[in-house]
Design a protein around this motif. Sequence first.
Motif, PDB file in Angstrom:
ATOM      1  N   TYR A   1     -15.730  19.610  16.216  1.00  0.00           N
ATOM      2  CA  TYR A   1     -14.611  18.699  16.444  1.00  0.00           C
ATOM      3  C   TYR A   1     -13.516  19.374  17.267  1.00  0.00           C
ATOM      4  O   TYR A   1     -12.951  18.781  18.191  1.00  0.00           O
ATOM      5  CB  TYR A   1     -14.084  18.247  15.089  1.00  0.00           C
ATOM      6  CG  TYR A   1     -12.909  17.293  15.109  1.00  0.00           C
ATOM      7  CD1 TYR A   1     -13.115  15.926  14.944  1.00  0.00           C
ATOM      8  CD2 TYR A   1     -11.607  17.751  15.264  1.00  0.00           C
ATOM      9  CE1 TYR A   1     -12.044  15.037  14.931  1.00  0.00           C
ATOM     10  CE2 TYR A   1     -10.530  16.885  15.261  1.00  0.00           C
ATOM     11  CZ  TYR A   1     -10.753  15.525  15.097  1.00  0.00           C
ATOM     12  OH  TYR A   1      -9.695  14.657  15.100  1.00  0.00           O
TER      13      TYR A   1
ATOM     14  N   ASP B   1     -24.400  10.675   7.062  1.00  0.00           N
ATOM     15  CA  ASP B   1     -23.133  11.385   6.912  1.00  0.00           C
ATOM     16  C   ASP B   1     -23.304  12.693   6.152  1.00  0.00           C
ATOM     17  O   ASP B   1     -24.197  12.835   5.303  1.00  0.00           O
ATOM     18  CB  ASP B   1     -22.115  10.500   6.189  1.00  0.00           C
ATOM     19  CG  ASP B   1     -21.644   9.331   7.049  1.00  0.00           C
ATOM     20  OD1 ASP B   1     -21.823   9.389   8.285  1.00  0.00           O
ATOM     21  OD2 ASP B   1     -21.100   8.365   6.492  1.00  0.00           O
TER      22      ASP B   1
ATOM     23  N   HIS C   1     -16.657  17.734   4.631  1.00  0.00           N
ATOM     24  CA  HIS C   1     -16.189  17.135   5.885  1.00  0.00           C
ATOM     25  C   HIS C   1     -16.938  17.654   7.113  1.00  0.00           C
ATOM     26  O   HIS C   1     -16.730  17.137   8.210  1.00  0.00           O
ATOM     27  CB  HIS C   1     -14.692  17.403   6.081  1.00  0.00           C
ATOM     28  CG  HIS C   1     -14.367  18.848   6.358  1.00  0.00           C
ATOM     29  ND1 HIS C   1     -14.107  19.750   5.358  1.00  0.00           N
ATOM     30  CD2 HIS C   1     -14.274  19.548   7.520  1.00  0.00           C
ATOM     31  CE1 HIS C   1     -13.854  20.941   5.881  1.00  0.00           C
ATOM     32  NE2 HIS C   1     -13.955  20.841   7.195  1.00  0.00           N
ATOM     33  N   HIS C   2     -17.795  18.670   6.941  1.00  0.00           N
ATOM     34  CA  HIS C   2     -18.449  19.249   8.112  1.00  0.00           C
ATOM     35  C   HIS C   2     -19.789  19.863   7.709  1.00  0.00           C
ATOM     36  O   HIS C   2     -19.988  20.269   6.551  1.00  0.00           O
ATOM     37  CB  HIS C   2     -17.557  20.319   8.751  1.00  0.00           C
ATOM     38  CG  HIS C   2     -18.037  20.784  10.097  1.00  0.00           C
ATOM     39  ND1 HIS C   2     -18.184  19.941  11.172  1.00  0.00           N
ATOM     40  CD2 HIS C   2     -18.438  22.017  10.540  1.00  0.00           C
ATOM     41  CE1 HIS C   2     -18.638  20.623  12.220  1.00  0.00           C
ATOM     42  NE2 HIS C   2     -18.797  21.882  11.856  1.00  0.00           N
TER      43      HIS C   2
ATOM     44  N   ARG D   1     -11.333  18.618  -2.013  1.00  0.00           N
ATOM     45  CA  ARG D   1     -11.712  17.471  -1.179  1.00  0.00           C
ATOM     46  C   ARG D   1     -13.223  17.455  -0.949  1.00  0.00           C
ATOM     47  O   ARG D   1     -13.922  18.437  -1.217  1.00  0.00           O
ATOM     48  CB  ARG D   1     -10.960  17.521   0.149  1.00  0.00           C
ATOM     49  CG  ARG D   1      -9.447  17.562  -0.044  1.00  0.00           C
ATOM     50  CD  ARG D   1      -8.688  17.477   1.243  1.00  0.00           C
ATOM     51  NE  ARG D   1      -8.861  16.177   1.881  1.00  0.00           N
ATOM     52  CZ  ARG D   1      -8.266  15.825   3.011  1.00  0.00           C
ATOM     53  NH1 ARG D   1      -7.469  16.681   3.638  1.00  0.00           N
ATOM     54  NH2 ARG D   1      -8.454  14.629   3.540  1.00  0.00           N
TER      55      ARG D   1
ATOM     56  N   TRP E   1     -17.199  11.338  17.886  1.00  0.00           N
ATOM     57  CA  TRP E   1     -17.211  10.872  16.497  1.00  0.00           C
ATOM     58  C   TRP E   1     -18.173   9.688  16.372  1.00  0.00           C
ATOM     59  O   TRP E   1     -18.051   8.701  17.086  1.00  0.00           O
ATOM     60  CB  TRP E   1     -15.802  10.447  16.083  1.00  0.00           C
ATOM     61  CG  TRP E   1     -15.707  10.014  14.654  1.00  0.00           C
ATOM     62  CD1 TRP E   1     -15.899   8.762  14.167  1.00  0.00           C
ATOM     63  CD2 TRP E   1     -15.396  10.835  13.535  1.00  0.00           C
ATOM     64  NE1 TRP E   1     -15.728   8.742  12.816  1.00  0.00           N
ATOM     65  CE2 TRP E   1     -15.418  10.000  12.391  1.00  0.00           C
ATOM     66  CE3 TRP E   1     -15.099  12.198  13.385  1.00  0.00           C
ATOM     67  CZ2 TRP E   1     -15.151  10.488  11.118  1.00  0.00           C
ATOM     68  CZ3 TRP E   1     -14.828  12.679  12.110  1.00  0.00           C
ATOM     69  CH2 TRP E   1     -14.857  11.827  10.993  1.00  0.00           C
TER      70      TRP E   1
ATOM     71  N   ASP F   1     -21.661  14.280   3.726  1.00  0.00           N
ATOM     72  CA  ASP F   1     -21.613  14.345   2.267  1.00  0.00           C
ATOM     73  C   ASP F   1     -22.897  13.803   1.643  1.00  0.00           C
ATOM     74  O   ASP F   1     -23.407  14.361   0.660  1.00  0.00           O
ATOM     75  CB  ASP F   1     -20.380  13.627   1.721  1.00  0.00           C
ATOM     76  CG  ASP F   1     -20.215  12.209   2.250  1.00  0.00           C
ATOM     77  OD1 ASP F   1     -20.961  11.797   3.161  1.00  0.00           O
ATOM     78  OD2 ASP F   1     -19.310  11.492   1.755  1.00  0.00           O
TER      79      ASP F   1
ATOM     80  N   ALA G   1     -15.962  22.167   3.015  1.00  0.00           N
ATOM     81  CA  ALA G   1     -15.001  21.261   2.380  1.00  0.00           C
ATOM     82  C   ALA G   1     -13.726  22.034   2.098  1.00  0.00           C
ATOM     83  O   ALA G   1     -13.751  23.227   1.779  1.00  0.00           O
ATOM     84  CB  ALA G   1     -15.572  20.693   1.080  1.00  0.00           C
ATOM     85  N   ARG G   2     -12.593  21.360   2.198  1.00  0.00           N
ATOM     86  CA  ARG G   2     -11.319  21.968   1.840  1.00  0.00           C
ATOM     87  C   ARG G   2     -11.111  21.853   0.321  1.00  0.00           C
ATOM     88  O   ARG G   2     -11.692  20.978  -0.317  1.00  0.00           O
ATOM     89  CB  ARG G   2     -10.185  21.294   2.605  1.00  0.00           C
ATOM     90  CG  ARG G   2     -10.315  21.472   4.108  1.00  0.00           C
ATOM     91  CD  ARG G   2      -9.189  20.811   4.884  1.00  0.00           C
ATOM     92  NE  ARG G   2      -9.395  20.996   6.318  1.00  0.00           N
ATOM     93  CZ  ARG G   2     -10.079  20.159   7.096  1.00  0.00           C
ATOM     94  NH1 ARG G   2     -10.609  19.059   6.558  1.00  0.00           N
ATOM     95  NH2 ARG G   2     -10.211  20.396   8.382  1.00  0.00           N
TER      96      ARG G   2
ATOM     97  N   ASP H   1     -11.645   6.630  15.536  1.00  0.00           N
ATOM     98  CA  ASP H   1     -12.379   6.240  14.334  1.00  0.00           C
ATOM     99  C   ASP H   1     -12.961   4.837  14.409  1.00  0.00           C
ATOM    100  O   ASP H   1     -13.357   4.259  13.395  1.00  0.00           O
ATOM    101  CB  ASP H   1     -11.482   6.374  13.102  1.00  0.00           C
ATOM    102  CG  ASP H   1     -10.220   5.522  13.197  1.00  0.00           C
ATOM    103  OD1 ASP H   1     -10.086   4.760  14.172  1.00  0.00           O
ATOM    104  OD2 ASP H   1      -9.378   5.626  12.285  1.00  0.00           O
TER     105      ASP H   1
END
Length: 304
Positions: free
Chosen positions: A280, A227, A259-260, A256, A199, A229, A252-253, A54
């Motif tokens: 990923y 990004d 994320h992808h 949350r 990443w 989002d 998204a989970r 990261d």
Amino acid sequence: MELQTGREALVRVAVATLWTSPEAVRPVDGPALSAGADISAWISGLDTDQQVGDCVLSQLLLGERVLVSELRPDGWARVVAVEQPAAKLDPRGYPGWLPADQLTPVDPTVAGDPLVVDATVTGLRAAPHGPVVVPGVVVGTRLVPAGPARDGWQPVHVPGQATPLWLPDSDLALPSTEPPSAEQVLAVAQRLLDVAYVWGGLSAYGIDCSGLVHLAWRRFGVLLPRDADDQAVATTPLPLGAERPGDLYFFARPGRGIHHIGIVTAAPGGEQRRMLHACYRRRRVIEEALPAERTATLVGAHRV
């Protein structure tokens, strides 16, 4: 001319990496930190865990504009990448750090409509058919012509170079005057199949999921946010089932944020959906039918 805080500068290497902080870099990151920024050597030296560290925020392409906000005595510059929208981080663009020697002041005498690199990877040469001076220039890079083409070669102004450099006409395209079709954008993204997942990556050497989307549209002069989002906010939602190749899937989970992201590659038939994405888990760019665990987190389809 010297770099100055509060002024814009240009990236002078083929691909510069934007870091979270100077202290976050690792010994393995040496090739990316050099004055020449050897991104190919850097990525080839990363193991699968280091690919998703990261410490990397994004990457910047040759000639990309940044706003310099701080210059440290140890040779690091804090900048805002003004061509990479990131509303939640900074309304001016994507903030981060990079070595100051990978930047050069803006030359006010260089002006004109840029050409865009269409080759997946190319090199800038000292003369037609001459030695490569700047290797590793990637698709989506924009360079200002330095005169008329000659025998199939185009001279271009290159930030940080005293004289124009050359590349084949066939590696260049004129800027788009009309919005690209979804098929055109998808074709660019498909050329990045099997590129390593990194990443924060934004090049034909290594790329992440939102970087793949950003770079494919950037080739045609469309600057989407960096990004996933933010990309969702900047695009138009569709009813699931109405998507077509070149649209976007977001994931998204429960409870949350997104994320992808992936690029739709086939019109859905029944429950079958396919996409191209920087994965990923697989650590590379792949095209696949959505597996069950991915479908479970699919939250929408959007159109640019």
